[in-house]
Design an enzyme around this catalytic site. Sequence first.
Site, PDB file in Angstrom:
ATOM      1  N   LYS A 192     -19.875  85.841  32.061  1.00  0.00           N
ATOM      2  CA  LYS A 192     -19.004  87.064  32.314  1.00  0.00           C
ATOM      3  C   LYS A 192     -18.642  87.277  33.707  1.00  0.00           C
ATOM      4  O   LYS A 192     -17.722  87.412  34.233  1.00  0.00           O
ATOM      5  CB  LYS A 192     -19.223  88.141  31.688  1.00  0.00           C
ATOM      6  CG  LYS A 192     -18.557  89.458  31.798  1.00  0.00           C
ATOM      7  CD  LYS A 192     -19.150  90.632  31.455  1.00  0.00           C
ATOM      8  CE  LYS A 192     -20.624  91.039  32.413  1.00  0.00           C
ATOM      9  NZ  LYS A 192     -21.067  92.155  32.190  1.00  0.00           N
ATOM     10  N   THR A 193     -19.780  87.355  34.657  1.00  0.00           N
ATOM     11  CA  THR A 193     -19.598  87.594  35.889  1.00  0.00           C
ATOM     12  C   THR A 193     -18.911  86.356  36.589  1.00  0.00           C
ATOM     13  O   THR A 193     -18.027  86.823  37.505  1.00  0.00           O
ATOM     14  CB  THR A 193     -21.019  87.891  36.861  1.00  0.00           C
ATOM     15  OG1 THR A 193     -22.020  88.447  36.041  1.00  0.00           O
ATOM     16  CG2 THR A 193     -20.939  88.453  38.216  1.00  0.00           C
ATOM     17  N   ASP A 213     -16.284  96.761  34.640  1.00  0.00           N
ATOM     18  CA  ASP A 213     -17.223  95.768  34.086  1.00  0.00           C
ATOM     19  C   ASP A 213     -18.101  96.794  33.330  1.00  0.00           C
ATOM     20  O   ASP A 213     -18.271  97.883  33.013  1.00  0.00           O
ATOM     21  CB  ASP A 213     -18.405  95.469  35.309  1.00  0.00           C
ATOM     22  CG  ASP A 213     -19.032  94.329  34.870  1.00  0.00           C
ATOM     23  OD1 ASP A 213     -18.821  93.617  34.086  1.00  0.00           O
ATOM     24  OD2 ASP A 213     -20.318  94.200  35.512  1.00  0.00           O
ATOM     25  N   GLU A 214     -18.757  96.187  32.286  1.00  0.00           N
ATOM     26  CA  GLU A 214     -19.412  96.833  31.114  1.00  0.00           C
ATOM     27  C   GLU A 214     -18.708  97.976  30.441  1.00  0.00           C
ATOM     28  O   GLU A 214     -19.350  99.157  30.521  1.00  0.00           O
ATOM     29  CB  GLU A 214     -20.812  97.557  31.774  1.00  0.00           C
ATOM     30  CG  GLU A 214     -21.533  96.400  32.448  1.00  0.00           C
ATOM     31  CD  GLU A 214     -22.608  95.402  31.438  1.00  0.00           C
ATOM     32  OE1 GLU A 214     -22.253  95.684  30.333  1.00  0.00           O
ATOM     33  OE2 GLU A 214     -23.370  94.680  31.985  1.00  0.00           O
ATOM     34  N   GLN A 228     -23.323  95.341  23.363  1.00  0.00           N
ATOM     35  CA  GLN A 228     -24.666  95.461  24.203  1.00  0.00           C
ATOM     36  C   GLN A 228     -24.421  96.954  24.709  1.00  0.00           C
ATOM     37  O   GLN A 228     -25.011  97.430  25.715  1.00  0.00           O
ATOM     38  CB  GLN A 228     -24.384  94.557  25.294  1.00  0.00           C
ATOM     39  CG  GLN A 228     -24.841  92.944  24.934  1.00  0.00           C
ATOM     40  CD  GLN A 228     -24.925  92.076  25.908  1.00  0.00           C
ATOM     41  OE1 GLN A 228     -25.701  92.267  26.819  1.00  0.00           O
ATOM     42  NE2 GLN A 228     -24.008  91.232  25.903  1.00  0.00           N
ATOM     43  N   ARG A 260     -31.989  88.097  25.756  1.00  0.00           N
ATOM     44  CA  ARG A 260     -32.419  87.779  27.198  1.00  0.00           C
ATOM     45  C   ARG A 260     -33.247  86.324  27.158  1.00  0.00           C
ATOM     46  O   ARG A 260     -33.599  85.914  28.359  1.00  0.00           O
ATOM     47  CB  ARG A 260     -33.436  88.874  27.709  1.00  0.00           C
ATOM     48  CG  ARG A 260     -33.076  90.351  27.942  1.00  0.00           C
ATOM     49  CD  ARG A 260     -31.675  90.395  28.603  1.00  0.00           C
ATOM     50  NE  ARG A 260     -30.415  90.245  27.687  1.00  0.00           N
ATOM     51  CZ  ARG A 260     -29.273  90.271  27.858  1.00  0.00           C
ATOM     52  NH1 ARG A 260     -28.884  90.000  29.178  1.00  0.00           N
ATOM     53  NH2 ARG A 260     -28.405  90.209  27.176  1.00  0.00           N
TER      54      ARG A 260
END
Length: 808
Positions: free
Chosen positions: A33-34, A216-217, A247, A599
């Site tokens: 994503k980043t 973002d998020e 998330q 993770r």
Amino acid sequence: MNPLLEPLTPAQREAVQHVDGPLLILAGPGSGKTRVVTHRIAYMLESGVPPSQILALTFTNKAAEEMRGRVHALAPGRRVWVSTFHRFCARLLREYAPLVGLRENYTIYDTSDSQQALKRSIEELQIDATHYTPQQIATSISWAKNNLITAETYQPRPGHPLGSVVAKVYPAYQARLLNSSAVDFDDLLLHIASLLRENPEVRHTLDERFRYILVDEYQDTNLAQYTIVRALSLDHPNLAVTGDPDQSIYGWRGANLSNILEFEQDYPHVRVVRLEQNYRSTKRILSIAAHLIEHNLRRKQKGLYTDNDEGRPVRLVTYFDQKTEADTIATRIVDDVRAGRRRPRDFAVFYRVNALSRAIETAMREHGVPYQIVNGVEFYQRKEIKDVLAYLTLLNNPRDDVAFQRVINTPARGIGKTTLDRLRQHATLKGKTLLEAARESGLVDSLAKKTAVVVARFVAMFDRLSLLAARPVEEILGNVLAETGYRDMLGTSENVEDQERLANVEELLTAAREFDARHPGNGHLEEFLEESCLVNDTDAWEAADDRVTLMTLHASKGLEFPVVFLIALEQGLIPHERSTSSVDDLEEERRLLFVGITRAQEELSLSHARRRLFRGREMMTVPSQFIFEMPREEMDCGEILPTKVEWDQTKSFDHDDESEWQSEIAHDPDATSESDANADSGDDEFAFGANLHATGEGDEDRDSSQTGRARSPGSTPATIAPLATAAELATAAESTSEARANQPAASTVPPEAFYQGMLVRHPAYGLGKVVALSGSDSQRKATVAFASGAGQRSFVLQQSPLRPVKPS
DNA sequence: CGTAATGAAATTTTT
DNA sequence: TTTCATTACG
């Protein structure tokens, strides 16, 4: 082809090339994503969008920094505004403060400052709030603010006792903040949201200014943030949001899942891009995660997949108790490390609540495994830091009553509760701030003459310091430490803790110096303060350290590790007992587990214990319901768990009270004999107490190295080394005090050699103490207070005849 | 006015 | 078990 697009998949490319119009990027875990976001910004710049029109908003400073850095690498020299929501709002608020009844030098209260103000408000009202903690009331007010309910519009639900208390306290609290020209964290958002709603021309200007916005998020946004973003995207709806409903784990902080779920309704012509390919985990890990999250209803269907290997099966282990769990994990780590398969930093242990870390810590110590715990006392939350910053805050905003109350008797000046009460009373009566009241302490009848003098002396000192308010921060800070006696208070103390505090204060001085270097010129105190309360240095989880990482599931978001242990999957812990009342709460718990699982890159181990020592009691446990929601085909169950039905049956034999999922264990001799059974799949025997992995340091250092945010066993963390040095220097300086110092060598002393509090000698004025420092290199200046009666004087160090007094 | 002592409570914590 | 906050003393 454009080199920016080359390393991208078709889906990623689609997102990057979408410049105008609304865009929703649904990004699964580990989907790059980043990279997409940063490449997209670079692409926009390349397509001719001026950098000043781009605004990227994140939640954490860490995310903002990372994004800024990566954009910079892709498009050097282009200044794009990348910021957290709160800092962005803080900046805007400086411009528009008067419109919401604030002064532009307003103070930002952190959580504990707000709590202070709130307590005062409750006291003042003298209402019967005894049944509610300030904490509960604070949560309610915060909730209201996040939902754009102001003090004026707040309506308690009828018959809601807490609500009616809040209805009284909220306006009083808000009035108090306004009177102090202060805001809390939530206000930063609320004020800007109101501002945009009530001032169409301002809204229009800003919409025009920020034509391209990225968030973002997005799944973590609350109503206030939603409103702000929306208001800035009406005329130019070039809004790109990224996030993953699965998330979202901050619902309890006001995040509203609807924002992302209903994005398409808000922006009808939105382009939706799904990033479903995972580059992080093995097929099995991803499969477990995907199956688990399928049980949630409030979500968007995703088809997660990966080209990675199948990987090893996910382990599901039942342990006898928490000690077995912790020891087995430690042993496994030791084995892998000794065999050269892994390094300590490859491992992470996640848990739902911090209290669970203890058993793991103990085991790690016993097995000699180096570890770090993420979180701990935050630097800016430490008392000494808050004290010293409060002086600066008051200098910047003399109306700030919270800051005033913090500093008035620190260090102790004999101004206690009674005096403070009287000052407060006077202030309320006259409608003045506390500092104003203190200024006229002579007029306060109730005050004893002697006390009034002490107060007046404080005000005089404050006024002296005020003259420096526009100087470099390091210099102001140095003067504060000297004038207020704060340094002496800590420096003269024999107390080890005080020595540590002094070291922390020195650290703050260093931070100030670095800040000054970044902000040449004068008058940046306000920015320094803003940075201090909005920037949290806890973000710096030390990936560089070769240690096992221990952290909560929440803290794990955004990180990845080759091997993950997820412990204590038990009812009441996850899902947490306080989060089982509603479906939404339960789903958030499930997402939390989803985050933890995703993770893991290569290996994942899920575990629970049959009994657990918790809050001093040993309890029987019930496996988490989530365990039964994951496919057994992908797993290796060291010990076959009973199915949920079977478990419920056994349980009903043992205890007739079904509703009580935990019951205290009666001391049962049979239980002990059974206890030798190793619940693990039989990997190895334990080696209790054996220090298998010698790290070179003895058994001392049990728990004292708490200074850094990462508490570590064994070796002292590198991060605190400079602190220790500073403390030593400081002590050394103190010990040399008074005159009988030797003459220094004639060689030139570099400007960096001087530090605050240092004893120096001047050929003409004699012995003195460095009160403050500022500037750097050849411009570095020192203010020195001389013992001889020459008073304070300032020197450019490189040219000055000042020499350090050597410790004898 | 500061410290010892007692008692109740106990997630998660981007800012 | 541990942590915190309020209260009771010196």
